[in-house]
Enzyme design. Structure first.
Site, short mmCIF file in Angstrom:
data_model
loop_
_atom_site.label_atom_id
_atom_site.label_comp_id
_atom_site.label_asym_id
_atom_site.label_seq_id
_atom_site.Cartn_x
_atom_site.Cartn_y
_atom_site.Cartn_z
N HIS A 127 0.86 -1.18 0.00
CA HIS A 127 0.00 0.00 0.00
C HIS A 127 0.89 1.23 0.00
O HIS A 127 1.73 1.41 0.88
CB HIS A 127 -0.92 0.02 1.23
CG HIS A 127 -1.84 1.20 1.25
ND1 HIS A 127 -3.10 1.19 0.67
CD2 HIS A 127 -1.68 2.45 1.78
CE1 HIS A 127 -3.67 2.36 0.84
NE2 HIS A 127 -2.84 3.14 1.51
N CYS A 128 0.73 2.08 -1.02
CA CYS A 128 1.53 3.30 -1.14
C CYS A 128 0.77 4.47 -0.54
O CYS A 128 -0.31 4.84 -1.00
CB CYS A 128 1.84 3.56 -2.62
SG CYS A 128 2.77 5.09 -2.91
N PHE A 129 1.34 5.07 0.51
CA PHE A 129 0.67 6.17 1.18
C PHE A 129 0.74 7.46 0.36
O PHE A 129 -0.14 8.32 0.48
CB PHE A 129 1.28 6.40 2.56
CG PHE A 129 0.93 5.33 3.55
CD1 PHE A 129 -0.28 5.35 4.22
CD2 PHE A 129 1.81 4.28 3.80
CE1 PHE A 129 -0.62 4.36 5.13
CE2 PHE A 129 1.49 3.29 4.72
CZ PHE A 129 0.28 3.33 5.37
#
Length: 274
Positions: free
Chosen positions: A121-123
């Protein structure tokens, strides 16, 4: 979980803010400072070439950034077979359900969606990286690192001309920040110049981080793995590295390298699905 959700909102806003500041500094400060006499500037002057290069890098970085967000996990997993009676609760442990179509399919608590070939998951995009947006994510990291390097070089040239200093000595850049802070508080350095110096170190950090992440991601792709599979200790079937690259980038990979496109018609993946 509340902190992660807050970070998922703040990080994209932070990235867009840094991108806007970089664009303003390049267009209205760095590039105009390269024109000494606009009336005698040749068509292919270094300033114009640098401006064209920066716009090319920025357009690709921003374009792939938008495409990463556009290829949402909801779109990736809408046709996924969760099996009879499968519910979202079956995915909370991160394992795939018995009827899932692909391995390493994962339910993300932050997105509340299912992602095929989940990587992480890329913030900074507020989105999960999976099968459809992996190529755009790698291109986003690549062009972001190149844009930061370009801004770093232009900023150093601007500071060198403004403060009449040389960066020939490698230690000059390392000692620039502490000397600048002391000069700023003594009144010998303008706030605009101090801001540019701080941005130099920010560009260096972001550029190195994106370059390192891009290289690490490419290494995993060559091995046919994802970060999620490595973290979970999943065993993947050994395949030639060319097939692994083709699965992510497609046969017409050059198109996606030059311009941000959503799909490069990965014939390999389509044949595999058939």
């Amino acid at each position: 979980m509340l902190v992660l959700r807050l970070l998922n909102v703040v990080a994209p806003a932070y990235f867009l803010c840094i991108s806007l500041v970089t664009f303003v500094l390049q267009i209205f400060l760095f590039i105009p400072s390269m024109f000494r006499d606009p009336s005698t500037t040749p068509l292919f002057s270094p300033a114009l070439l640098h401006g064209a290069l920066f716009l090319f890098l920025s357009a690709n970085a921003l374009g792939n950034y938008v495409l990463v967000i556009q290829s949402s996990p909801e779109d990736l997993g809408k046709d996924l077979n969760l099996g009879k009676g499968g519910e979202v609760a079956d995915w909370l442990d991160g394992s795939r359900s018995p009827g899932s179509a692909l391995p390493s399919t994962h339910f993300c608590r932050l997105c509340a969606r299912v992602t095929q070939r989940h990587d992480h998951h890329c913030f900074f995009t507020g989105n999960c990286i999976g099968s459809r947006n992996m190529r755009n994510f790698i291109m986003f990291c690549l062009y972001t690192s190149l844009a930061c390097l370009d801004s770093l070089v232009a900023g150093m040239a601007y500071i060198s001309a403004t403060l009449s200093m040389s960066f020939v000595d490698p230690l000059a850049f390392l000692t620039l920040l502490p000397h600048s802070i002391s000069q700023f508080f003594s009144g010998a350095l303008l706030s605009s110049e101090m801001f540019v110096i701080l941005m130099l170190y920010l560009w260096l950090g972001i550029g190195l981080a994106c370059a390192g992440f891009c290289c690490h991601q490419m290494l995993l792709i060559l091995r046919g793995q994802t970060r999620y599979q490595v973290r979970k200790g999943m065993v993947v079937r050994a395949r030639p590295w060319r097939e692994n690259l083709q699965e992510v980038f497609g046969k017409r990979w050059l198109l996606g390298l030059l311009i941000p496109v959503l799909d490069v018609e990965s014939d390999y993946c389509r044949q595999k699905e058939k």
